[in-house]
Scaffold this motif. Structure first.
Motif, PDB file in Angstrom:
ATOM      1  N   ILE A   5      -6.499   0.652   4.259  1.00  0.00           N
ATOM      2  CA  ILE A   5      -6.970   1.630   5.242  1.00  0.00           C
ATOM      3  C   ILE A   5      -8.378   1.347   5.762  1.00  0.00           C
ATOM      4  O   ILE A   5      -8.761   1.855   6.838  1.00  0.00           O
ATOM      5  CB  ILE A   5      -6.910   3.070   4.669  1.00  0.00           C
ATOM      6  CG1 ILE A   5      -7.822   3.209   3.456  1.00  0.00           C
ATOM      7  CG2 ILE A   5      -5.481   3.438   4.308  1.00  0.00           C
ATOM      8  CD1 ILE A   5      -7.879   4.645   2.881  1.00  0.00           C
ATOM      9  N   THR A   6      -9.153   0.528   5.027  1.00  0.00           N
ATOM     10  CA  THR A   6     -10.518   0.220   5.459  1.00  0.00           C
ATOM     11  C   THR A   6     -10.674  -1.191   6.018  1.00  0.00           C
ATOM     12  O   THR A   6     -11.609  -1.472   6.766  1.00  0.00           O
ATOM     13  CB  THR A   6     -11.535   0.394   4.321  1.00  0.00           C
ATOM     14  OG1 THR A   6     -11.289  -0.606   3.313  1.00  0.00           O
ATOM     15  CG2 THR A   6     -11.431   1.791   3.706  1.00  0.00           C
ATOM     16  N   HIS A  62     -11.410  -3.601   4.054  1.00  0.00           N
ATOM     17  CA  HIS A  62     -12.331  -4.251   3.134  1.00  0.00           C
ATOM     18  C   HIS A  62     -11.733  -4.306   1.737  1.00  0.00           C
ATOM     19  O   HIS A  62     -11.237  -3.288   1.225  1.00  0.00           O
ATOM     20  CB  HIS A  62     -13.677  -3.510   3.075  1.00  0.00           C
ATOM     21  CG  HIS A  62     -14.394  -3.429   4.384  1.00  0.00           C
ATOM     22  ND1 HIS A  62     -15.042  -4.510   4.936  1.00  0.00           N
ATOM     23  CD2 HIS A  62     -14.540  -2.392   5.257  1.00  0.00           C
ATOM     24  CE1 HIS A  62     -15.579  -4.152   6.102  1.00  0.00           C
ATOM     25  NE2 HIS A  62     -15.283  -2.865   6.313  1.00  0.00           N
ATOM     26  N   GLU A  76       0.814  -1.212   0.000  1.00  0.00           N
ATOM     27  CA  GLU A  76       0.000   0.000   0.000  1.00  0.00           C
ATOM     28  C   GLU A  76       0.853   1.269   0.000  1.00  0.00           C
ATOM     29  O   GLU A  76       0.425   2.298  -0.529  1.00  0.00           O
ATOM     30  CB  GLU A  76      -0.960   0.012   1.194  1.00  0.00           C
ATOM     31  CG  GLU A  76      -0.316  -0.218   2.545  1.00  0.00           C
ATOM     32  CD  GLU A  76      -0.371  -1.677   2.980  1.00  0.00           C
ATOM     33  OE1 GLU A  76      -0.448  -1.916   4.210  1.00  0.00           O
ATOM     34  OE2 GLU A  76      -0.339  -2.554   2.106  1.00  0.00           O
ATOM     35  N   GLY A  79      -6.934   1.384  -0.578  1.00  0.00           N
ATOM     36  CA  GLY A  79      -8.246   1.359   0.061  1.00  0.00           C
ATOM     37  C   GLY A  79      -8.444   0.143   0.946  1.00  0.00           C
ATOM     38  O   GLY A  79      -8.988   0.239   2.052  1.00  0.00           O
ATOM     39  N   ARG A  80      -7.981  -1.009   0.481  1.00  0.00           N
ATOM     40  CA  ARG A  80      -8.082  -2.245   1.280  1.00  0.00           C
ATOM     41  C   ARG A  80      -7.272  -2.113   2.563  1.00  0.00           C
ATOM     42  O   ARG A  80      -7.697  -2.566   3.639  1.00  0.00           O
ATOM     43  CB  ARG A  80      -7.586  -3.417   0.445  1.00  0.00           C
ATOM     44  CG  ARG A  80      -7.628  -4.774   1.138  1.00  0.00           C
ATOM     45  CD  ARG A  80      -7.184  -5.871   0.186  1.00  0.00           C
ATOM     46  NE  ARG A  80      -5.826  -5.631  -0.302  1.00  0.00           N
ATOM     47  CZ  ARG A  80      -5.284  -6.317  -1.307  1.00  0.00           C
ATOM     48  NH1 ARG A  80      -5.979  -7.244  -1.942  1.00  0.00           N
ATOM     49  NH2 ARG A  80      -4.035  -6.043  -1.693  1.00  0.00           N
TER      50      ARG A  80
END
Length: 452
Positions: free
Chosen positions: A445-446, A448, A382, A442-443
């Protein structure tokens, strides 16, 4: 009587120093009576400012040196690494800049520069052993930037050789394979390529390659195609990634250029990175011995480790492309004159240059920290993906602003900026699109996964 004599002397001196011809010439352009009336009403302070401005305007202005590293991050490198960075800069200015546009226009690679590049001793820069120098990832980033600052195509050639091809063997090869290939690749005696992307599979490579491999005794049979493979038209070996039909896992292979069943065809009519020789590779019952299978590549996770290592380099390339565009634009604005003045003196031009420099400095600071994390073994997918997303987005803005400053001349190759604008589009897309890298971040930090 004394004051009258002093006044008379002053008037006499004034009359003697008047240039009648210049006054006549001036009277043709302005109303002298009106001008005298305006000047007579000015305060001493305003008159002083006007005289200072008039005197200063006549001299030649000293233009500051052009430097896209506004915060001087390069100076933080240790002296021996700073020396290498500057040596690469000199090589790019002396050997590459004079031929960059011609090679790009003709879509040819200058093979003659490979031995000269080898003398820099920078291939496999961060690897330990096997003839590699063992320097920092931070220096490697600066070198990618220095190359892309002049010619992104050359930076891409080097990134494929030193990063993707050598990196695959360094991370996934057996000790025997490393000993056999890496020293020759480090000296650029053996040129490598990296075959992952396929005609129908780009961003979805993690989900399943269509290129397949099957073991038959001590050999493997590979079938399929790879596309956009840089260096592959002239590389000696190409690292090919294929899906094993037996266990459905991804395997890596060192495929030699003269291997039966292996064919590399140059991709023509590109609008970006034209100097890079991209190939469409076709493998039809291509037989590779087990000894040329990367012994430590057993799943796509191993492929991803190579990509993680090189994605940081692509972010640095975006910085280099942006810096090159900013610097040629800044130089041009001091040379190009409109309304009797360099356009660099106009407010709107300066505002645009500062916007570009702000974005560029933010990008440099980001990749600087990214490489520090890589040196500290803290780099995650990331982290690299965020840098790839941010830097390539800002790069697009910077080259667009630079192109705007050139006006009509911006579409001419001779001014360099057209090449930077076109090449930026390739950097924006390869090593993971903006959308895919955004989903990786996004995966993280969330928690999901939004992948399909």
């Amino acid at each position: 009587m004394k004051n009258i004599f002093k006044t008379f002397s002053g008037v006499k001196s004034l009359i003697q120093n008047l240039d009648i011809e210049k006054i006549n010439a001036l009277s043709q352009k302005v109303d002298l009576n009106e001008m005298i009336g305006i000047v007579s009403k000015m305060s001493e302070e305003d008159l002083g400012k006007m005289m200072k401005m008039m005197k200063g305007g006549g001299g030649k202005k000293e233009i500051p040196p052009i430097n896209g590293d506004f915060y001087e991050l390069g100076k933080t490198l240790p002296p021996h690494e700073r020396e290498i960075q500057l040596r690469v800069r000199e090589f790019m200015e002396k050997e590459i800049r004079p031929i960059a546009n011609d090679c790009w226009n003709k879509a040819i690679f200058p093979m003659e520069i490979i031995p000269k590049m080898a003398e820099l001793n920078i291939a496999g820069l961060t690897y330990s052993g096997y003839g590699c120098p063992g320097h920092s990832a931070l220096l490697e980033g600066f070198i990618a930037m220095e190359m892309a600052r002049v010619d992104t195509s050359i930076s891409t050639f080097f990134g494929v050789q030193s990063g993707l091809a050598m990196g695959s063997i360094y991370l996934c090869g057996s000790e025997e394979q490393k000993q056999n290939w890496l020293p020759k690749m480090q000296k650029l005696e053996t040129i490598g390529a990296f075959g992952l992307t396929e005609p129908e599979v780009g961003s979805a490579v993690a989900g399943g390659l269509t290129t397949t491999c099957k073991r038959e005794g001590d050999e493997w049979v590979i079938n399929g195609q790879k596309k956009w493979i840089g260096n592959a038209t002239f590389s000696d070996i190409t690292v090919i990634w294929a899906r094993d039909l037996d266990d459905q896992q991804v395997k890596g292979f060192i495929v030699r250029k003269d291997n039966p069943g292996f064919q590399a065809e140059k991709i023509e009519n590109k609008m970006a990175l034209r100097t890079v020789q991209n190939a469409l590779i076709t493998m039809k019952d291509c037989v590779v011995p087990e000894t040329d299978r990367l012994q430590n590549a057993n799943s796509f996770k191993d492929t991803a480790a190579v990509l993680r290592m090189t994605r940081a380099g692509v972010a640095w390339q975006a910085v280099g492309c942006s810096r090159g565009a900013y610097e040629v634009a800044l130089k041009y604005t001091n040379e190009r004159k409109q309304f009797g003045r360099p356009i660099a003196s106009f407010q709107l031009v300066q505002d645009l240059l500062v916007t570009m420099l702000g974005d560029l400095t933010a990008m440099q600071s980001m990749v600087y920290r990214l490489s520090q994390m890589q040196d500290n073994d803290e780099l995650l997918d990331e982290h690299a993906s965020l840098a790839k997303v941010f830097c390539t987005l800002r790069m697009r803005d910077i080259v667009d602003h630079a192109r705007e400053l050139f006006g009509g001349n911006g579409i001419l190759l001779e001014y360099d900026i057209a090449r930077f604008v076109a090449d930026a589009e390739a950097i924006y897309s390869y090593e993971g699109t903006k959308e895919i890298n955004s989903l990786i971040v996004g995966r993280a930090i969330t928690g999901h996964s939004a992948f399909v």
